[in-house]
Motif scaffolding. Structure first.
Motif, PDB file in Angstrom:
ATOM      1  N   LEU A 162      -8.902  -0.969   7.222  1.00  7.08           N
ATOM      2  CA  LEU A 162      -9.116  -1.117   5.780  1.00  7.08           C
ATOM      3  C   LEU A 162      -9.602   0.188   5.155  1.00  7.08           C
ATOM      4  O   LEU A 162      -9.214   0.531   4.037  1.00  7.08           O
ATOM      5  N   ARG A 163     -10.426   0.910   5.884  1.00  2.37           N
ATOM      6  CA  ARG A 163     -10.945   2.194   5.381  1.00  2.37           C
ATOM      7  C   ARG A 163      -9.805   3.186   5.145  1.00  2.37           C
ATOM      8  O   ARG A 163      -9.790   3.913   4.149  1.00  2.37           O
ATOM      9  N   ALA A 164      -8.834   3.193   6.062  1.00  5.23           N
ATOM     10  CA  ALA A 164      -7.683   4.094   5.916  1.00  5.23           C
ATOM     11  C   ALA A 164      -6.875   3.730   4.665  1.00  5.23           C
ATOM     12  O   ALA A 164      -6.457   4.610   3.908  1.00  5.23           O
ATOM     13  N   GLU A 165      -6.674   2.444   4.423  1.00  9.80           N
ATOM     14  CA  GLU A 165      -5.943   2.008   3.235  1.00  9.80           C
ATOM     15  C   GLU A 165      -6.770   2.242   1.966  1.00  9.80           C
ATOM     16  O   GLU A 165      -6.222   2.538   0.907  1.00  9.80           O
ATOM     17  N   PHE A 166      -8.086   2.107   2.094  1.00 15.91           N
ATOM     18  CA  PHE A 166      -8.959   2.317   0.938  1.00 15.91           C
ATOM     19  C   PHE A 166      -8.838   3.749   0.413  1.00 15.91           C
ATOM     20  O   PHE A 166      -8.848   3.974  -0.803  1.00 15.91           O
ATOM     21  N   LYS A 167      -8.707   4.700   1.316  1.00 13.29           N
ATOM     22  CA  LYS A 167      -8.553   6.097   0.896  1.00 13.29           C
ATOM     23  C   LYS A 167      -7.311   6.265   0.020  1.00 13.29           C
ATOM     24  O   LYS A 167      -7.318   7.019  -0.944  1.00 13.29           O
ATOM     25  N   LYS A 168      -6.253   5.540   0.361  1.00  8.73           N
ATOM     26  CA  LYS A 168      -5.030   5.583  -0.453  1.00  8.73           C
ATOM     27  C   LYS A 168      -5.248   4.860  -1.785  1.00  8.73           C
ATOM     28  O   LYS A 168      -4.813   5.339  -2.838  1.00  8.73           O
ATOM     29  N   LEU A 169      -5.902   3.718  -1.714  1.00 10.89           N
ATOM     30  CA  LEU A 169      -6.157   2.921  -2.914  1.00 10.89           C
ATOM     31  C   LEU A 169      -7.005   3.692  -3.918  1.00 10.89           C
ATOM     32  O   LEU A 169      -6.777   3.607  -5.126  1.00 10.89           O
ATOM     33  N   ASP A 170      -7.941   4.452  -3.409  1.00 11.82           N
ATOM     34  CA  ASP A 170      -8.850   5.216  -4.271  1.00 11.82           C
ATOM     35  C   ASP A 170      -8.104   6.221  -5.152  1.00 11.82           C
ATOM     36  O   ASP A 170      -8.571   6.568  -6.231  1.00 11.82           O
ATOM     37  N   LYS A 171      -6.938   6.646  -4.707  1.00 12.18           N
ATOM     38  CA  LYS A 171      -6.163   7.650  -5.446  1.00 12.18           C
ATOM     39  C   LYS A 171      -4.981   7.042  -6.207  1.00 12.18           C
ATOM     40  O   LYS A 171      -4.280   7.749  -6.919  1.00 12.18           O
ATOM     41  N   ALA A 172      -4.747   5.746  -6.045  1.00  9.10           N
ATOM     42  CA  ALA A 172      -3.558   5.107  -6.615  1.00  9.10           C
ATOM     43  C   ALA A 172      -3.858   4.450  -7.960  1.00  9.10           C
ATOM     44  O   ALA A 172      -5.008   4.175  -8.299  1.00  9.10           O
ATOM     45  N   GLN A 173      -2.793   4.195  -8.701  1.00  7.48           N
ATOM     46  CA  GLN A 173      -2.872   3.506  -9.986  1.00  7.48           C
ATOM     47  C   GLN A 173      -1.693   2.540 -10.106  1.00  7.48           C
ATOM     48  O   GLN A 173      -0.693   2.684  -9.407  1.00  7.48           O
ATOM     49  N   GLY A 174      -1.813   1.583 -11.002  1.00  8.57           N
ATOM     50  CA  GLY A 174      -0.712   0.696 -11.355  1.00  8.57           C
ATOM     51  C   GLY A 174      -0.111  -0.075 -10.202  1.00  8.57           C
ATOM     52  O   GLY A 174      -0.816  -0.626  -9.353  1.00  8.57           O
ATOM     53  N   ALA A 175       1.207  -0.115 -10.163  1.00  6.86           N
ATOM     54  CA  ALA A 175       1.933  -0.890  -9.154  1.00  6.86           C
ATOM     55  C   ALA A 175       1.652  -0.384  -7.742  1.00  6.86           C
ATOM     56  O   ALA A 175       1.602  -1.171  -6.790  1.00  6.86           O
ATOM     57  N   ARG A 176       1.472   0.920  -7.603  1.00  5.66           N
ATOM     58  CA  ARG A 176       1.169   1.489  -6.276  1.00  5.66           C
ATOM     59  C   ARG A 176      -0.182   0.961  -5.778  1.00  5.66           C
ATOM     60  O   ARG A 176      -0.309   0.595  -4.614  1.00  5.66           O
ATOM     61  N   ALA A 177      -1.164   0.903  -6.657  1.00  4.02           N
ATOM     62  CA  ALA A 177      -2.474   0.359  -6.279  1.00  4.02           C
ATOM     63  C   ALA A 177      -2.353  -1.111  -5.893  1.00  4.02           C
ATOM     64  O   ALA A 177      -2.970  -1.556  -4.910  1.00  4.02           O
ATOM     65  N   ALA A 178      -1.550  -1.860  -6.636  1.00  7.45           N
ATOM     66  CA  ALA A 178      -1.357  -3.276  -6.322  1.00  7.45           C
ATOM     67  C   ALA A 178      -0.701  -3.450  -4.953  1.00  7.45           C
ATOM     68  O   ALA A 178      -1.073  -4.347  -4.187  1.00  7.45           O
ATOM     69  N   ALA A 179       0.259  -2.584  -4.620  1.00  2.14           N
ATOM     70  CA  ALA A 179       0.931  -2.668  -3.320  1.00  2.14           C
ATOM     71  C   ALA A 179      -0.043  -2.368  -2.176  1.00  2.14           C
ATOM     72  O   ALA A 179      -0.033  -3.042  -1.141  1.00  2.14           O
ATOM     73  N   ILE A 180      -0.885  -1.373  -2.372  1.00  2.00           N
ATOM     74  CA  ILE A 180      -1.875  -1.032  -1.338  1.00  2.00           C
ATOM     75  C   ILE A 180      -2.885  -2.171  -1.200  1.00  2.00           C
ATOM     76  O   ILE A 180      -3.261  -2.543  -0.077  1.00  2.00           O
ATOM     77  N   ALA A 181      -3.323  -2.739  -2.318  1.00  2.00           N
ATOM     78  CA  ALA A 181      -4.266  -3.850  -2.285  1.00  2.00           C
ATOM     79  C   ALA A 181      -3.650  -5.035  -1.547  1.00  2.00           C
ATOM     80  O   ALA A 181      -4.324  -5.705  -0.753  1.00  2.00           O
ATOM     81  N   ARG A 182      -2.365  -5.308  -1.784  1.00  2.00           N
ATOM     82  CA  ARG A 182      -1.666  -6.392  -1.091  1.00  2.00           C
ATOM     83  C   ARG A 182      -1.655  -6.140   0.415  1.00  2.00           C
ATOM     84  O   ARG A 182      -1.881  -7.039   1.223  1.00  2.00           O
ATOM     85  N   LYS A 183      -1.411  -4.907   0.823  1.00  2.00           N
ATOM     86  CA  LYS A 183      -1.405  -4.552   2.239  1.00  2.00           C
ATOM     87  C   LYS A 183      -2.805  -4.756   2.840  1.00  2.00           C
ATOM     88  O   LYS A 183      -2.931  -5.255   3.968  1.00  2.00           O
ATOM     89  N   MET A 184      -3.834  -4.417   2.076  1.00  2.00           N
ATOM     90  CA  MET A 184      -5.205  -4.608   2.563  1.00  2.00           C
ATOM     91  C   MET A 184      -5.530  -6.095   2.711  1.00  2.00           C
ATOM     92  O   MET A 184      -6.202  -6.496   3.671  1.00  2.00           O
ATOM     93  N   ILE A 185      -5.033  -6.902   1.786  1.00  2.00           N
ATOM     94  CA  ILE A 185      -5.239  -8.357   1.901  1.00  2.00           C
ATOM     95  C   ILE A 185      -4.588  -8.871   3.174  1.00  2.00           C
ATOM     96  O   ILE A 185      -5.161  -9.705   3.895  1.00  2.00           O
ATOM     97  N   ASP A 186      -3.398  -8.367   3.484  1.00  2.00           N
ATOM     98  CA  ASP A 186      -2.710  -8.790   4.705  1.00  2.00           C
ATOM     99  C   ASP A 186      -3.500  -8.408   5.960  1.00  2.00           C
ATOM    100  O   ASP A 186      -3.399  -9.084   6.981  1.00  2.00           O
ATOM    101  N   LEU A 187      -4.277  -7.336   5.878  1.00  2.00           N
ATOM    102  CA  LEU A 187      -5.083  -6.911   7.026  1.00  2.00           C
ATOM    103  C   LEU A 187      -6.304  -7.811   7.246  1.00  2.00           C
ATOM    104  O   LEU A 187      -6.867  -7.845   8.345  1.00  2.00           O
ATOM    105  N   LEU A 188      -6.701  -8.504   6.183  1.00  2.72           N
ATOM    106  CA  LEU A 188      -7.870  -9.389   6.308  1.00  2.72           C
ATOM    107  C   LEU A 188      -7.555 -10.553   7.221  1.00  2.72           C
ATOM    108  O   LEU A 188      -8.355 -11.123   7.877  1.00  2.72           O
TER     109      LEU A 188
END
Length: 106
Positions: A80-106
């Motif tokens: 999750l930390r690795a994906e969070f680093k990407k999420l921290d720099k993302a916006q809009g649809a890209r941020a939503a896609a990363i957030a979805r991937k993080m949810i799948d990791l839960l």
């Protein structure tokens, strides 16, 4: 009204006020609810990002919950930390896609 009559009247007012303050106080002796688990907090904040396609103050909570999760599940927290680093720099649809991937990791 004579001074002697005022004393009992004032005492009665003070006594009633004290009873109301003590009886109506907001403190209770009940149980304090436990804070949500790190995964519940992550799920809530990541769902918000997926739904609104917007990143904001949720990042603070997400980072804190990843740290809390690392105490019980360090491997999952690291992913999750690795994906969070990407999420921290993302916006809009890209941020939503990363957030979805993080949810799948839960």
């Amino acid at each position: 009204m004579s001074p002697i009559m005022r004393f009992p009247f004032c005492s009665l007012i003070v006594l009633c006020t004290a009873v109301l303050l003590v009886g109506c106080s907001s403190t209770s002796s009940g149980d304090i609810p436990a804070p949500p688990s790190p995964t519940d907090g992550l799920q809530r904040d990541l769902d918000y990002i997926v739904e609104h396609k917007m990143v904001g103050s949720e990042l603070i909570n997400i980072q804190e919950n990843i740290e809390r999760l690392s105490e019980t599940d360090p491997d999952k927290a690291e992913q999750l930390r690795a994906e969070f680093k990407k999420l921290d720099k993302a916006q809009g649809a890209r941020a939503a896609a990363i957030a979805r991937k993080m949810i799948d990791l839960l």
